[in-house]
Enzyme design. Structure first.
Site, PDB file in Angstrom:
ATOM      1  N   ASP A   1       0.851  -1.194   0.000  1.00  0.00           N
ATOM      2  CA  ASP A   1       0.000   0.000   0.000  1.00  0.00           C
ATOM      3  C   ASP A   1       0.890   1.249   0.000  1.00  0.00           C
ATOM      4  O   ASP A   1       1.828   1.334   0.812  1.00  0.00           O
ATOM      5  CB  ASP A   1      -0.865  -0.053   1.272  1.00  0.00           C
ATOM      6  N   HIS A   2       0.625   2.202  -0.883  1.00  0.00           N
ATOM      7  CA  HIS A   2       1.410   3.449  -0.967  1.00  0.00           C
ATOM      8  C   HIS A   2       2.910   3.178  -1.072  1.00  0.00           C
ATOM      9  O   HIS A   2       3.720   3.781  -0.338  1.00  0.00           O
ATOM     10  CB  HIS A   2       1.147   4.363   0.240  1.00  0.00           C
TER      11      HIS A   2
ATOM     12  N   GLY B   1      -7.449   9.230   7.400  1.00  0.00           N
ATOM     13  CA  GLY B   1      -7.804   9.561   8.782  1.00  0.00           C
ATOM     14  C   GLY B   1      -9.262   9.984   8.826  1.00  0.00           C
ATOM     15  O   GLY B   1      -9.970   9.915   7.820  1.00  0.00           O
TER      16      GLY B   1
ATOM     17  N   GLY C   1      -8.853   6.089   2.219  1.00  0.00           N
ATOM     18  CA  GLY C   1      -9.385   6.911   3.311  1.00  0.00           C
ATOM     19  C   GLY C   1     -10.849   6.646   3.587  1.00  0.00           C
ATOM     20  O   GLY C   1     -11.604   7.560   3.928  1.00  0.00           O
TER      21      GLY C   1
HETATM   22  O1  G3H Z   1      -4.166   3.275   2.271  1.00  0.00           O
HETATM   23  C1  G3H Z   1      -4.811   3.194   3.333  1.00  0.00           C
HETATM   24  C2  G3H Z   1      -6.097   3.892   3.506  1.00  0.00           C
HETATM   25  O2  G3H Z   1      -6.236   4.882   2.572  1.00  0.00           O
HETATM   26  C3  G3H Z   1      -6.454   4.174   4.924  1.00  0.00           C
HETATM   27  O3  G3H Z   1      -7.209   5.341   5.121  1.00  0.00           O
HETATM   28  O4  G3H Z   1      -7.041   5.325   7.607  1.00  0.00           O
HETATM   29  O5  G3H Z   1      -8.486   6.959   6.432  1.00  0.00           O
HETATM   30  O6  G3H Z   1      -9.127   4.573   6.512  1.00  0.00           O
HETATM   31  P1  G3H Z   1      -8.001   5.564   6.490  1.00  0.00           P
HETATM   32 ZN    ZN Z   2      -4.302   5.342   1.419  1.00  0.00          ZN
END
Ligand code: G3H
Ligand code: ZN
Length: 291
Positions: A83-84, A178, A207
């Protein structure tokens, strides 16, 4: 013919079935076990994501090996996803055996993001690994975000997908990493539809914590077939720990077990909300045989 358990298949089936698959982050053995247990109990495909918090803490290789060790031998319908990922991490992830990767070049100028993503896609595809990339940028939760500086541009998205050959596109459409302060999210459903129409690839919305269920369904209907959520599940785990220790001194393991239990429940709730509960390959095959 048996459908292989691949990230592309998860998302292609989600697109055909009008739902989204969850991408959820692991942080330690217990949170990994929670995601695996939720996948098995709700018979849901899942992306087990090795993400930005765990990598500096544990290192990419150790995080991957731990996730693989927890997953191997279970009946979960799951893939391990970076991820990322940074430029360096995507190649390390391919070497390690990740099933799916995200290269996040959203901080780069457009042309550079395009050129770098195109190269990452070429290499990843030669390993048979699909690539998620990001265009536009997903801000961290804060007040007064200037969304015009973050939203994915529709024309750029069209060119980006056509010229990179990316499999899934993570877009910025009004959701942040977040949980926001409570103001309604400026979720731009029309933008999502336009991006879907011009790119033709399944879209990813990051997110997804704290996003109302009605926005989630609207995003799925508009072309989002992978939803990333972390904060809500982390909070569920933390609640379990805090509730255990609020009762007085307890063993660390008791707190971890209650955290895990609450995270499993929260993950299953998300899988139901996204529509992927009951959509694992095993379930689909059993139902097909019964017909
Ligand atoms: O890549 C991970 C997500 O985009 C997590 O986002 O913590 O806002 O659910 P979140
Ligand atoms: Zn993310």
């Amino acid at each position: 013919m048996m459908t292989p358990n691949t990230a592309e298949n998860y998302v292609a089936r989600a697109r055909a079935g009008g739902y989204a698959v969850g991408g959820f982050n692991m942080h330690n053995p217990e949170t990994t076990q929670a995601l695996i247990a939720a996948s098995i109990r709700s018979q849901s495909p899942v992306f087990l994501q090795v993400g930005r918090a765990i990598v500096p803490h544990m290192g990419l290789e150790a995080a991957y090996r731990m996730t693989r060790r927890e997953l191997d031998g279970t009946e979960a319908d799951a893939v391990i996803h970076l991820d990322h990922g940074t430029y360096g991490e995507v190649f390390e992830a391919l070497r390690l055996g990740f099933d799916s990767i995200m290269f996040d070049g959203s901080h780069l100028p457009f042309e550079e993001n395009l050129k770098t993503t195109r190269y990452v896609v070429q290499v990843a595809h030669s390993f048979g690994v699909p690539v998620e990339a990001e265009l536009g940028s997903i801000p961290d939760a804060s007040n007064g975000i200037d969304w015009s500086a973050h939203y994915t541009n529709v024309d750029e998205a069209e060119r980006f997908v056509a010229e990179t050959g990316v499999d899934f596109l993570a877009i910025s459409a009004g959701v942040m990493h977040g949980i926001s302060s409570g103001d309604p999210l400026p979720l731009d459903i029309e933008r999502i539809q336009h991006i879907r129409d011009v790119t033709g690839v399944p879209l990813v919305l990051h997110g997804a914590s704290g996003v109302p269920a009605s926005d989630i369904s609207a995003a799925i209907a508009a072309g989002v077939h992978k939803l990333n959520a972390d904060t809500d599940l982390r909070h569920a785990f933390r609640r379990g720990i805090e509730e255990t220790w609020a009762k007085g001194d307890r063993q660390f393991e008791d707190a971890m077990s209650e955290g895990k239990r609450q995270m499993i429940e929260a993950t299953i709730a998300k899988m139901r909300e996204y529509g992927c509960a009951g959509a694992s390959t095993a379930t689909v095959l059993t139902e097909a045989r019964a017909r």
